[in-house]
Design a protein around this motif. Structure first.
Motif, PDB file in Angstrom:
ATOM      1  N   GLU A   1      -7.179  12.481   2.335  1.00 20.21           N
ATOM      2  CA  GLU A   1      -7.398  11.816   3.707  1.00 20.21           C
ATOM      3  C   GLU A   1      -6.046  11.228   3.912  1.00 20.21           C
ATOM      4  O   GLU A   1      -5.855  10.324   4.964  1.00 20.21           O
ATOM      5  N   LEU A   2      -5.030  11.255   3.096  1.00 19.91           N
ATOM      6  CA  LEU A   2      -3.859  10.317   2.765  1.00 19.91           C
ATOM      7  C   LEU A   2      -3.281  10.387   4.239  1.00 19.91           C
ATOM      8  O   LEU A   2      -2.616   9.437   4.661  1.00 19.91           O
ATOM      9  N   PHE A   3      -3.182  11.621   4.782  1.00 20.84           N
ATOM     10  CA  PHE A   3      -2.293  11.861   6.071  1.00 20.84           C
ATOM     11  C   PHE A   3      -3.216  11.621   7.156  1.00 20.84           C
ATOM     12  O   PHE A   3      -2.996  12.409   8.125  1.00 20.84           O
ATOM     13  N   THR A   4      -4.134  10.854   7.051  1.00 24.76           N
ATOM     14  CA  THR A   4      -5.186  10.485   8.553  1.00 24.76           C
ATOM     15  C   THR A   4      -4.919   9.038   8.732  1.00 24.76           C
ATOM     16  O   THR A   4      -4.650   8.162   7.710  1.00 24.76           O
ATOM     17  N   GLY A   5      -5.193   8.566   9.779  1.00 30.05           N
ATOM     18  CA  GLY A   5      -5.216   7.423  10.672  1.00 30.05           C
ATOM     19  C   GLY A   5      -6.297   6.700   9.837  1.00 30.05           C
ATOM     20  O   GLY A   5      -6.142   5.411   9.517  1.00 30.05           O
TER      21      GLY A   5
ATOM     22  N   ALA B   1       0.694  -1.332   0.012  1.00 33.41           N
ATOM     23  CA  ALA B   1       0.065  -0.338  -0.080  1.00 33.41           C
ATOM     24  C   ALA B   1       0.942   1.258   0.032  1.00 33.41           C
ATOM     25  O   ALA B   1       1.378   1.584   0.919  1.00 33.41           O
ATOM     26  N   ALA B   2       1.122   1.718  -1.107  1.00 33.02           N
ATOM     27  CA  ALA B   2       2.004   2.960  -1.324  1.00 33.02           C
ATOM     28  C   ALA B   2       1.147   4.158  -1.510  1.00 33.02           C
ATOM     29  O   ALA B   2       1.016   4.625  -2.552  1.00 33.02           O
ATOM     30  N   GLY B   3       0.576   4.590  -0.418  1.00 33.18           N
ATOM     31  CA  GLY B   3      -0.105   6.110  -0.559  1.00 33.18           C
ATOM     32  C   GLY B   3      -1.238   5.446  -1.343  1.00 33.18           C
ATOM     33  O   GLY B   3      -1.990   4.798  -0.747  1.00 33.18           O
ATOM     34  N   THR B   4      -1.711   6.286  -2.202  1.00 34.97           N
ATOM     35  CA  THR B   4      -2.913   6.278  -3.076  1.00 34.97           C
ATOM     36  C   THR B   4      -2.747   5.250  -4.352  1.00 34.97           C
ATOM     37  O   THR B   4      -3.485   4.953  -4.938  1.00 34.97           O
ATOM     38  N   GLY B   5      -1.520   4.807  -4.268  1.00 32.18           N
ATOM     39  CA  GLY B   5      -0.954   3.941  -5.293  1.00 32.18           C
ATOM     40  C   GLY B   5       0.174   4.093  -5.720  1.00 32.18           C
ATOM     41  O   GLY B   5       0.921   5.221  -5.485  1.00 32.18           O
ATOM     42  N   VAL B   6       1.127   3.224  -6.440  1.00 33.06           N
ATOM     43  CA  VAL B   6       2.321   3.239  -6.819  1.00 33.06           C
ATOM     44  C   VAL B   6       2.484   4.192  -7.975  1.00 33.06           C
ATOM     45  O   VAL B   6       3.397   4.726  -8.392  1.00 33.06           O
ATOM     46  N   HIS B   7       1.410   4.263  -8.698  1.00 29.92           N
ATOM     47  CA  HIS B   7       1.525   5.309 -10.129  1.00 29.92           C
ATOM     48  C   HIS B   7       1.284   6.690  -9.282  1.00 29.92           C
ATOM     49  O   HIS B   7       0.622   6.932  -8.355  1.00 29.92           O
ATOM     50  N   PRO B   8       2.459   7.733  -9.586  1.00 31.79           N
ATOM     51  CA  PRO B   8       2.585   8.845  -9.118  1.00 31.79           C
ATOM     52  C   PRO B   8       1.441   9.835  -9.397  1.00 31.79           C
ATOM     53  O   PRO B   8       1.290  10.922  -8.658  1.00 31.79           O
ATOM     54  N   ALA B   9       0.688   9.723 -10.316  1.00 28.68           N
ATOM     55  CA  ALA B   9      -0.844  10.536 -10.470  1.00 28.68           C
ATOM     56  C   ALA B   9      -2.096   9.686  -9.955  1.00 28.68           C
ATOM     57  O   ALA B   9      -2.857  10.150 -10.324  1.00 28.68           O
ATOM     58  N   SER B  10      -1.747   8.790  -9.169  1.00 28.81           N
ATOM     59  CA  SER B  10      -3.146   7.880  -8.630  1.00 28.81           C
ATOM     60  C   SER B  10      -3.916   8.876  -7.811  1.00 28.81           C
ATOM     61  O   SER B  10      -5.113   8.823  -7.574  1.00 28.81           O
ATOM     62  N   TRP B  11      -3.210   9.851  -7.240  1.00 27.88           N
ATOM     63  CA  TRP B  11      -4.126  10.928  -6.220  1.00 27.88           C
ATOM     64  C   TRP B  11      -5.075  11.687  -7.100  1.00 27.88           C
ATOM     65  O   TRP B  11      -5.879  12.095  -6.367  1.00 27.88           O
TER      66      TRP B  11
END
Length: 369
Positions: free
Chosen positions: A30-34, A11-21
């Protein structure tokens, strides 16, 4: 030992693709929330995943303003999700280059307590001048030096995990003794990079020694040498089944040559994926991601749950499991739930479910200090 084909998810943030966000379903806000991480881990456990890998680094992501920038600490993330999960193994990355093994040993043991015995540790290093400058403690190191240091760091960490015997806590109310000091041991490690007396300040955790993972490279890569000497889980790159089978055979032979039982070491192949209702839709979604920010996706499995299932069947005889790396995590979650993977049912701890014995403390057995 008979363990089913293992299914890991990175689980690499929103995804391993750098534009997945940029996808509307990414929950990037919400990426920086528990809660984001707890929801993802619970969904992956419900989908049958055996292992959750959480990458980490002391460097910001490269690629300019169009990519996700910033990270949470992987060990802290897995500690947060431990309360929302019951079975899935939690394997954060922890870099050894600019951190002390005493700190890492304590963090991973704390995760093992928090998860009731489901902790692992993926050992990584911190290459490059940028990360060295961020700490300012030592100059940039070359690849062999980084992995020589990592080898020593793992040795120190495992000795610290062993430095409390299992029954060191006696909690004897009449005498007022909480611990039996005779069952805490100095590790007295002196190497090229570390000199650590010990003992740990953390009691021995549920698994005794949490699971160790290392990514291997080529046969002559220093990381590979560390993996065959130290790792319970060895991660390798994407390749065709025949090449993966040959690589697994080479790794098993090296594990045997190192005096270890190859049946206690699992070789897992990384596989980037993007899944949708149809292959055409999956291809269109990846094209959209690459339109936002070009990225290398030629080696990714782009398809449906059914096509991924067929790929995993083909890989089952070549490796001991896979680590799926979703290009867009939100797109993968519902699709993985339909994959039909059945995790091992028996065993309370991650070691139990992998069929690995709980090691006794080397000091309780009178081992070398």
């Amino acid at each position: 030992m008979s363990v089913p084909f293992l299914l890991g998810i990175e689980a690499a943030g929103t995804g391993v693709h750098p534009a997945s966000w940029r996808r509307p379903d990414s929950r990037a806000e919400e990426l920086f929330t528990g809660g984001y991480w707890a929801d993802a881990a619970a969904a992956l456990e419900a989908a049958g995943a055996d292992l959750l890998f959480v990458p980490d680094s002391f460097a910001l992501q490269q690629g300019g303003p169009g990519v996700t920038r910033g990270r949470l600490d992987a060990v802290a993330v897995t500690a947060r999700v431990a309360a929302r999960t019951r079975r899935i193994g939690l394997v954060p990355q922890g870099a050894v280059t600019h951190t002390e093994p005493f700190h890492l040993s304590k963090s991973i043991q704390a995760l093992d307590f928090a998860s009731l015995g489901r902790a692992g540790w993926e050992v990584t290093v911190s290459p490059g001048a940028e990360q060295a400058a961020a700490f300012g403690r030592k100059p940039e190191q070359g690849h062999p030096a980084l992995w020589h240091e990592a080898d020593e760091a793992i040795e120190v960490t495992v000795r610290l995990w062993d430095s409390w015997e299992d029954d060191a806590e006696i909690r004897d109310i009449p005498t007022g003794r909480f611990i039996d000091r005779e069952k805490l041991h100095y590790i007295d490690f002196a190497g090229d990079n570390f000199s650590v007396k010990g003992p740990s300040i953390t009691p021995r955790s549920p698994q005794g020694q949490p699971i160790v993972a290392v990514r291997a490279g080529a046969a002559d890569d220093p990381a590979t040498a560390v993996a065959v000497q130290r790792a319970d889980l060895i991660r390798v790159g994407t390749a065709e089944p025949e090449a993966l089978a040959a690589q697994r055979d080479q790794l098993r032979a090296a594990v045997t040559a190192a005096g270890r039982d190859p049946e206690t070491v699992f070789v897992l192949a990384d596989l980037d994926i993007h899944l949708a209702a149809t292959v055409e839709q999956a291809e269109a979604e990846v094209a959209e991601l690459n339109g936002w920010h070009p990225a290398e996706t030629a080696a990714a499995h782009i398809g449906t749950t059914d096509t991924l299932r067929a790929t995993l069947v083909a890989l089952a005889g070549a490796v001991d499991g896979v680590v799926l790396r979703p290009l867009a995590l939100a797109a993968a979650l519902p699709a993985l739930g339909r994959l039909g993977h059945t995790p091992p049912e028996s065993g309370a701890t991650l070691r139990d479910r992998l069929g690995l014995a709980r090691p006794a403390s080397r000091y309780a057995l009178g081992g070398a200090r």
